[in-house]
Every structure is written in C-alpha cells, then in structure tokens.
Motif scaffolding. Structure first.
Motif, PDB file in Angstrom:
ATOM      1  N   TYR A  16       0.862  -1.183   0.000  1.00 31.40           N
ATOM      2  CA  TYR A  16       0.000   0.000   0.000  1.00 31.40           C
ATOM      3  C   TYR A  16       0.897   1.230   0.000  1.00 31.40           C
ATOM      4  O   TYR A  16       1.778   1.372   0.857  1.00 31.40           O
ATOM      5  CB  TYR A  16      -0.925   0.037   1.219  1.00 31.40           C
ATOM      6  N   SER A  17       0.683   2.120  -0.941  1.00 33.42           N
ATOM      7  CA  SER A  17       1.474   3.343  -1.043  1.00 33.42           C
ATOM      8  C   SER A  17       0.537   4.544  -1.011  1.00 33.42           C
ATOM      9  O   SER A  17      -0.396   4.637  -1.822  1.00 33.42           O
ATOM     10  CB  SER A  17       2.283   3.360  -2.351  1.00 33.42           C
ATOM     11  N   ASP A  18       0.753   5.457  -0.068  1.00 31.04           N
ATOM     12  CA  ASP A  18      -0.048   6.683  -0.018  1.00 31.04           C
ATOM     13  C   ASP A  18       0.193   7.478  -1.299  1.00 31.04           C
ATOM     14  O   ASP A  18       1.329   7.853  -1.603  1.00 31.04           O
ATOM     15  CB  ASP A  18       0.335   7.526   1.192  1.00 31.04           C
ATOM     16  N   TYR A  19      -0.881   7.738  -2.035  1.00 27.45           N
ATOM     17  CA  TYR A  19      -0.748   8.412  -3.329  1.00 27.45           C
ATOM     18  C   TYR A  19      -1.516   9.725  -3.389  1.00 27.45           C
ATOM     19  O   TYR A  19      -1.043  10.721  -3.919  1.00 27.45           O
ATOM     20  CB  TYR A  19      -1.226   7.466  -4.433  1.00 27.45           C
ATOM     21  N   GLU A  20      -2.717   9.738  -2.808  1.00 26.76           N
ATOM     22  CA  GLU A  20      -3.588  10.891  -2.975  1.00 26.76           C
ATOM     23  C   GLU A  20      -4.496  11.041  -1.762  1.00 26.76           C
ATOM     24  O   GLU A  20      -4.975  10.055  -1.208  1.00 26.76           O
ATOM     25  CB  GLU A  20      -4.437  10.700  -4.236  1.00 26.76           C
ATOM     26  N   ILE A  21      -4.714  12.282  -1.347  1.00 26.02           N
ATOM     27  CA  ILE A  21      -5.684  12.544  -0.287  1.00 26.02           C
ATOM     28  C   ILE A  21      -6.831  13.333  -0.914  1.00 26.02           C
ATOM     29  O   ILE A  21      -6.629  14.390  -1.501  1.00 26.02           O
ATOM     30  CB  ILE A  21      -5.053  13.283   0.911  1.00 26.02           C
ATOM     31  N   LYS A  22      -8.038  12.751  -0.832  1.00 23.77           N
ATOM     32  CA  LYS A  22      -9.182  13.333  -1.523  1.00 23.77           C
ATOM     33  C   LYS A  22     -10.159  14.016  -0.585  1.00 23.77           C
ATOM     34  O   LYS A  22     -11.038  14.748  -1.024  1.00 23.77           O
ATOM     35  CB  LYS A  22      -9.914  12.241  -2.310  1.00 23.77           C
ATOM     36  N   ASN A  23     -10.036  13.784   0.679  1.00 25.35           N
ATOM     37  CA  ASN A  23     -11.008  14.348   1.606  1.00 25.35           C
ATOM     38  C   ASN A  23     -10.368  14.510   2.975  1.00 25.35           C
ATOM     39  O   ASN A  23      -9.676  13.608   3.444  1.00 25.35           O
ATOM     40  CB  ASN A  23     -12.231  13.428   1.712  1.00 25.35           C
ATOM     41  N   GLU A  62      -9.210  10.821   4.152  1.00 24.09           N
ATOM     42  CA  GLU A  62      -9.329   9.649   3.294  1.00 24.09           C
ATOM     43  C   GLU A  62      -8.159   9.664   2.319  1.00 24.09           C
ATOM     44  O   GLU A  62      -8.023  10.578   1.505  1.00 24.09           O
ATOM     45  CB  GLU A  62     -10.651   9.663   2.523  1.00 24.09           C
ATOM     46  N   VAL A  63      -7.307   8.663   2.425  1.00 23.91           N
ATOM     47  CA  VAL A  63      -6.108   8.553   1.585  1.00 23.91           C
ATOM     48  C   VAL A  63      -6.307   7.380   0.628  1.00 23.91           C
ATOM     49  O   VAL A  63      -6.905   6.358   1.000  1.00 23.91           O
ATOM     50  CB  VAL A  63      -4.856   8.337   2.458  1.00 23.91           C
ATOM     51  N   TYR A  64      -5.800   7.508  -0.582  1.00 26.36           N
ATOM     52  CA  TYR A  64      -5.943   6.453  -1.586  1.00 26.36           C
ATOM     53  C   TYR A  64      -4.574   6.081  -2.146  1.00 26.36           C
ATOM     54  O   TYR A  64      -3.678   6.927  -2.234  1.00 26.36           O
ATOM     55  CB  TYR A  64      -6.840   6.915  -2.734  1.00 26.36           C
ATOM     56  N   ASP A  65      -4.439   4.804  -2.515  1.00 28.05           N
ATOM     57  CA  ASP A  65      -3.227   4.410  -3.226  1.00 28.05           C
ATOM     58  C   ASP A  65      -3.479   4.548  -4.725  1.00 28.05           C
ATOM     59  O   ASP A  65      -4.529   5.041  -5.155  1.00 28.05           O
ATOM     60  CB  ASP A  65      -2.771   3.002  -2.826  1.00 28.05           C
ATOM     61  N   GLU A  66      -2.526   4.121  -5.539  1.00 26.73           N
ATOM     62  CA  GLU A  66      -2.638   4.299  -6.991  1.00 26.73           C
ATOM     63  C   GLU A  66      -3.753   3.453  -7.614  1.00 26.73           C
ATOM     64  O   GLU A  66      -4.169   3.699  -8.755  1.00 26.73           O
ATOM     65  CB  GLU A  66      -1.306   3.986  -7.673  1.00 26.73           C
ATOM     66  N   ASP A  67      -4.276   2.491  -6.868  1.00 23.34           N
ATOM     67  CA  ASP A  67      -5.387   1.659  -7.343  1.00 23.34           C
ATOM     68  C   ASP A  67      -6.715   2.050  -6.700  1.00 23.34           C
ATOM     69  O   ASP A  67      -7.684   1.284  -6.739  1.00 23.34           O
ATOM     70  CB  ASP A  67      -5.089   0.178  -7.064  1.00 23.34           C
ATOM     71  N   ASP A  68      -6.752   3.218  -6.074  1.00 22.20           N
ATOM     72  CA  ASP A  68      -7.957   3.750  -5.420  1.00 22.20           C
ATOM     73  C   ASP A  68      -8.416   2.920  -4.223  1.00 22.20           C
ATOM     74  O   ASP A  68      -9.599   2.930  -3.869  1.00 22.20           O
ATOM     75  CB  ASP A  68      -9.117   3.909  -6.408  1.00 22.20           C
ATOM     76  N   VAL A  69      -7.509   2.209  -3.583  1.00 21.12           N
ATOM     77  CA  VAL A  69      -7.825   1.549  -2.313  1.00 21.12           C
ATOM     78  C   VAL A  69      -7.808   2.623  -1.232  1.00 21.12           C
ATOM     79  O   VAL A  69      -6.825   3.365  -1.097  1.00 21.12           O
ATOM     80  CB  VAL A  69      -6.815   0.435  -1.985  1.00 21.12           C
ATOM     81  N   LYS A  70      -8.892   2.702  -0.474  1.00 21.00           N
ATOM     82  CA  LYS A  70      -9.046   3.777   0.510  1.00 21.00           C
ATOM     83  C   LYS A  70      -8.455   3.395   1.867  1.00 21.00           C
ATOM     84  O   LYS A  70      -8.672   2.299   2.371  1.00 21.00           O
ATOM     85  CB  LYS A  70     -10.523   4.125   0.701  1.00 21.00           C
TER      86      LYS A  70
END
Length: 205
Positions: free
Chosen positions: A10-17, A112-120
């Motif tokens: 799991y790699s932290d990629y994006e924070i959407k919320n 809410e953090v997502y990896d490159e595969d949109d796993v939350k």
C-alpha cells in the motif's frame, strides 16, 4: 484478538477528503477542512539503549504518540479562524482578531487517503493544534491562488495514540466506516471485546 493482515503493498498516493472536528464539540459532526493540496506527517520515536563495558548491546525504539503534520490547502474560513483562536465575543459580529489572547484550539483531523489503485485508507489524528504562526502572502497578478501552509503539532490522546489508520476494506464494522470522517474517537474504533483503560489508569496501576 489476532491482528488482521492486508497482505498487499500500500502506497499513499492521494488525499481526496479531509475533515476537522474541534475537540470541545465531541458530539458535533465534523466540518470539511477545504481543498488540501499536500499533507505530510512525521511521528516521533524514542530510542533506549543498553550498554555493557562502554558498548551498546541492545537498542529498542518505540513511538511516543507525538508528531508533526504539514498541510498546504485552501481552508474553510470558519475553520481557519477557530484553528487560530481568532473569535472574541467582545468584537462585533463578523470581526476576527489574532493576538496575545488567541489560543489555538485543539481538534481531531481525519482524512481519506488512496493508493494508486484507489484503495481507501482512513486516517485520524485525535489531538492536534496548529503550531505555526499566522502567516499571509499576497501576490498581485499571480496565475495561481496560493495555498495556506500550516504546521500542526500532534499529541497522543488519553490512550497514548497520536495517529490511527485503517484500510477500509479490512473493516468489518460498518459503524466505523460511516462515522470515521464525521465523529472519530477512540471509543468508535476500540475492539468490542477488549476492556481498555486510559493512560492515567495504566500509570496508577
């Protein structure tokens, strides 16, 4: 209780919320912080060593619950003024001020953090205060609206934890999933079959 295992990278990629809940209002739903561009955290550790005849023979490292968060964001103005303690009842409605009596308010930060595969992955920091001073930079004619940069001090809660996280698909309790971003607390996420005491109780034992 046997710890659940994810078994994948799991790699932290994006924070959407991101959301914030001021700790004086534990029963009030959280407020969206705004538009976060970057979030960076670093949790502190403490290392204890044992020496024999002048040489280190054992070293143990553990967390302290303390840490630092750095955020760049466009922040909800009501959240911003409360973070910095800018509200004073002696001022006319709509007027805010920052000075010697401005006490930075404690809050819980959730995201809410997502990896490159949109796993939350859900994250929460239960005991935060802004540690940086109020700073403003205005550039006329800029092609991009500048984000506000904040440094936030993280302290452990009554149970010694400074950060909580959970990959959502591993959670069995739908109550945790639905309430994490609105009313996070230690009681929300503690195991139902484990009786837990806070750090003061542990110290007295």
């Amino acid at each position: 209780m046997t710890a659940k295992k994810y078994g994948k990278t799991y790699s932290d990629y994006e924070i959407k919320n991101t959301a914030i809940k001021f700790n004086k209002e534990n029963d009030i739903a959280a407020t969206k912080i705004g538009c976060v561009g970057t979030l960076e955290d670093e949790m502190e550790t403490k290392t204890v060593t044992k020496k024999c005849e002048g040489r280190v023979v054992k070293s143990r490292t553990k967390g302290t619950g303390f840490g630092t968060i750095k955020i760049s964001a466009h922040i909800n103005y009501d959240v911003y003024t409360r973070m910095y303690g800018m509200y004073f009842t002696e001022l006319a409605p709509g007027v805010f001020a920052y000075g010697k009596d401005s006490k930075h308010e404690e809050f819980t930060l959730m995201g809410e953090v997502y990896d490159e595969d949109d796993v939350k992955k859900l994250v929460a920091y239960p005991n935060c205060t802004v540690s940086s001073g109020k700073a403003t930079k205005i550039e006329n004619g800029a092609e991009e609206v500048a984000e506000v940069e904040l440094e936030i001090a993280v302290c452990p809660d009554n149970y010694g934890f400074g950060k909580y996280e959970a990959i959502e698909e591993m959670l069995e309790d739908d109550n945790i999933k639905s309430k994490w971003m609105t009313s996070f607390s230690h009681d929300l996420v503690k195991a139902s079959d484990v009786v837990q005491t806070n750090s003061d109780d542990k110290a007295a034992a």
